[in-house]
Write a protein that holds these residues in place. Structure first.
Motif, PDB file in Angstrom:
ATOM      1  N   ALA A 145     -86.285 -49.041  17.482  1.00 40.36           N
ATOM      2  CA  ALA A 145     -85.376 -48.034  16.915  1.00 40.36           C
ATOM      3  C   ALA A 145     -85.234 -46.833  17.841  1.00 40.36           C
ATOM      4  N   TYR A 146     -86.340 -46.413  18.438  1.00 44.33           N
ATOM      5  CA  TYR A 146     -86.265 -45.254  19.326  1.00 44.33           C
ATOM      6  C   TYR A 146     -85.516 -45.581  20.615  1.00 44.33           C
ATOM      7  N   LEU A 147     -85.678 -46.785  21.118  1.00 44.98           N
ATOM      8  CA  LEU A 147     -84.928 -47.194  22.310  1.00 44.98           C
ATOM      9  C   LEU A 147     -83.433 -47.252  22.017  1.00 44.98           C
ATOM     10  N   LEU A 148     -83.074 -47.745  20.854  1.00 45.81           N
ATOM     11  CA  LEU A 148     -81.665 -47.779  20.470  1.00 45.81           C
ATOM     12  C   LEU A 148     -81.123 -46.355  20.318  1.00 45.81           C
ATOM     13  N   TYR A 149     -81.955 -45.466  19.786  1.00 46.20           N
ATOM     14  CA  TYR A 149     -81.549 -44.058  19.684  1.00 46.20           C
ATOM     15  C   TYR A 149     -81.343 -43.459  21.071  1.00 46.20           C
ATOM     16  N   GLY A 157     -80.969 -52.858  26.397  1.00 45.16           N
ATOM     17  CA  GLY A 157     -81.565 -54.125  26.801  1.00 45.16           C
ATOM     18  C   GLY A 157     -83.067 -54.162  26.588  1.00 45.16           C
ATOM     19  N   LEU A 158     -83.738 -53.052  26.916  1.00 41.91           N
ATOM     20  CA  LEU A 158     -85.187 -52.991  26.693  1.00 41.91           C
ATOM     21  C   LEU A 158     -85.531 -53.082  25.207  1.00 41.91           C
ATOM     22  N   GLY A 159     -84.693 -52.425  24.375  1.00 39.19           N
ATOM     23  CA  GLY A 159     -84.899 -52.504  22.938  1.00 39.19           C
ATOM     24  C   GLY A 159     -84.716 -53.923  22.414  1.00 39.19           C
ATOM     25  N   ALA A 160     -83.668 -54.593  22.892  1.00 39.02           N
ATOM     26  CA  ALA A 160     -83.417 -55.965  22.470  1.00 39.02           C
ATOM     27  C   ALA A 160     -84.530 -56.899  22.917  1.00 39.02           C
ATOM     28  N   LYS A 161     -85.009 -56.686  24.144  1.00 35.27           N
ATOM     29  CA  LYS A 161     -86.109 -57.511  24.667  1.00 35.27           C
ATOM     30  C   LYS A 161     -87.367 -57.329  23.843  1.00 35.27           C
ATOM     31  N   LEU A 162     -87.652 -56.067  23.464  1.00 34.44           N
ATOM     32  CA  LEU A 162     -88.827 -55.789  22.643  1.00 34.44           C
ATOM     33  C   LEU A 162     -88.690 -56.395  21.255  1.00 34.44           C
TER      34      LEU A 162
END
Length: 202
Positions: A77-81, A194-199
Motif C-alpha cells: 500500500a505504501y509503495l502504491l502511495y 512495479g516493486l509494489g506489484a512484485k511484493l
C-alpha cells in the motif's frame, strides 16, 4: 566475519529495490544533501527489523502467515502511495536551482524510514540469512548478530550514498528540461508500482 557474509550482503544491498529508487529520486530532485539524508533514512529503517530479529518478533512474523501478510500488504500500500504521489505531486521530483530552499529533512527521513520499515524482505533477510553466521546456543550470539547487523547497515548507507551522489551529479543536465523531468517522474512512479506489484505476488 566471513567473506561469504560480506559478499552476500553486498549483493543484497547493491540490488536495486525501494530504498535505492527512493535515494535516486532524492538525489536527482534535490541534490547531494537530500540523497545523503535519504540514504540515512533508509538505513535507519532497518533498525526495527534488527530489533525484531534480536527480540524474536521476526520469528513470529516468519511463523505467522497472517502477521506476515499484514506487514507485506502495508508495504504494498505504501509503495502504491509513493507511485501515486510521485506521479501526481510535481513538487516531489523537481530539480531546484541554487536559490530554492532545501528539501525538508523531516519529510525525507519519514518517507525513507517508512519504506524500509514496511519492507518484509528485510525481516526475512535477517531471519533467514543472519542466523547462519551466528553461533547458536553460545554466549555472545546476540552481540554477534548486532555486529553483523551493524555491518549490514553500514554497507547499506555507503552503497545508497553512492547511488544518491551519482544521481545528484547528473541533475544539472536536466535543469530547464520539464519534459525530461516528467519522463523521469513517470519512470520512478512505474518503479514504485512495479516493486509494489512484485511484493504483492511474492
Amino acid at each position: 566475519m566471513s567473506i561469504a557474509f560480506l559478499l552476500t550482503t553486498l549483493v543484497v544491498v547493491v540490488t536495486p529495490g525501494t530504498g535505492v529508487v527512493y535515494t535516486l529520486a532524492a538525489g536527482l530532485s534535490h541534490g547531494r544533501r537530500a540523497s545523503v539524508v535519504a540514504a540515512f533514512a533508509c538505513t535507519l529503517g532497518t533498525v526495527p527489523h534488527v530489533v525484531a530479529t534480536v527480540t524474536g518478533l521476526a520469528a513470529l512474523l516468519h511463523a505467522s502467515a497472517v502477521a506476515f501478510e499484514v506487514v507485506k500488504y502495508l508495504g504494498v500500500a505504501y509503495l502504491l502511495y509513493m507511485a501515486w504521489s510521485t506521479l501526481r505531486d510535481k513538487e516531489a521530483l523537481v530539480v531546484e536551482d541554487a536559490a530554492a530552499g532545501p528539501q525538508p529533512v523531516g519529510r525525507v527521513i519519514v518517507s525513507g524510514v517508512l519504506l524500509n520499515v514496511l519492507n518484509p524482505k528485510l525481516t526475512m533477510f535477517f531471519v533467514a540469512f543472519l542466523p547462519q553466521f551466528v553461533p547458536t546456543g553460545q554466549e555472545g550470539s546476540v552481540a554477534a548478530m548486532l555486529r553483523l547487523s551493524a555491518v549490514f547497515m553500514g554497507m547499506t548507507f555507503a552503497v545508497f550514498v553512492a547511488y544518491g551522489l551519482c544521481a545528484a551529479a547528473v541533475r544539472g543536465h536536466v535543469l530547464g528540461r520539464p519534459r525530461v523531468m516528467a519522463g523521469i517522474r513517470r519512470v520512478f512512479a512505474v518503479s514504485f508500482l512495479g516493486l509494489g506489484a512484485k511484493l504483492a505476488v511474492a
